[in-house]
Structure formats: C-alpha cells, structure tokens
Design an enzyme around this catalytic site. Structure first.
Site, short mmCIF file in Angstrom:
data_model
loop_
_atom_site.label_atom_id
_atom_site.label_comp_id
_atom_site.label_asym_id
_atom_site.label_seq_id
_atom_site.Cartn_x
_atom_site.Cartn_y
_atom_site.Cartn_z
N HIS A 1 -85.68 -41.57 -75.60
CA HIS A 1 -86.15 -40.53 -77.06
C HIS A 1 -87.55 -40.69 -77.82
CE1 HIS A 1 -84.49 -37.93 -80.15
NE2 HIS A 1 -84.98 -38.55 -81.21
N GLN B 1 -90.37 -41.49 -75.49
CA GLN B 1 -91.12 -40.76 -74.71
C GLN B 1 -90.68 -39.43 -74.39
OE1 GLN B 1 -93.35 -42.01 -72.48
NE2 GLN B 1 -93.31 -43.20 -74.08
N HIS C 1 -89.63 -37.02 -77.17
CA HIS C 1 -90.93 -36.21 -77.81
C HIS C 1 -91.95 -35.89 -77.62
CE1 HIS C 1 -88.66 -35.31 -81.38
NE2 HIS C 1 -87.65 -37.35 -81.68
#
Length: 105
Positions: free
Chosen positions: A77, A79, A81
């Site tokens: 998650h 990475q 973003h």
C-alpha cells in the site's frame, strides 16, 4: 511487521498521498490561470515525494545490507501511494505547462 517498519511505512503512505493531493491542487490552480499557486503546490508535491523517498531508501538500504524487510499489505500500500504520487506530480508538471501555453495565446 514491527513498530520500526511501520514507522517507515506510514510516512510513505502519508507523503505519497500528500504529493498526489498537492499535484491535483496544482492542476486546478493552473486551470484557473493561477500559475503562482500552481507552482507553489507542485513544489509542495515535490517536497512530499522527497520525504517519502527517505523512508523508501531506508528500507532499501536495510535490504541491501542483508537485513530482513518483511513485505506486507502495508508495504504494498505504501509503495502504491508513493508511485501514484510520483506519477501525479510528473503529469501535473506537464499539464501545468500546457495551461501556461494556452494562457499565452
């Protein structure tokens, strides 16, 4: 997943999201021909990316030194973003330049 890893992962999520939001604000400002604000927001987005990269670099350095870095849904998650934030900033820069060209005509 330990607290130390979460302390690195959460800023990736926060700063990646901040970069994306600031990039969108920059595009909206450029759309309104407020290029000073667009430039300010894109600069804020770039600074957020730099902050996020610090955490990513820390994790990569640990892995390169042979330390185990657990991959979790939080890591994925985070990475996501970061990469989305980077893509938005890159595209926002191009869109802002287009709006500047249009404003000159």
């Amino acid at each position: 997943m330990n607290d130390e890893q979460m302390a690195v992962i959460m800023p990736l999520i926060i700063f990646g999201g901040e970069a994306k939001s600031s990039a969108i604000e920059a595009i909206r400002a450029a759309k309104e021909s407020d290029f000073d604000k667009a430039d300010e927001r894109i600069e804020a987005a770039s600074k957020a990316i730099v902050e996020a990269h610090h955490g990513q670099t820390e994790l990569l350095t640990k892995a390169a030194n042979g330390e185990e870095v657990a991959v979790s849904i939080y890591m994925v998650h985070a990475q996501d973003h970061l990469m989305t934030g980077i893509a938005f900033v890159d595209l926002a820069r191009e869109i802002i330049e287009l709006y500047k060209v249009i404003a000159k005509k």
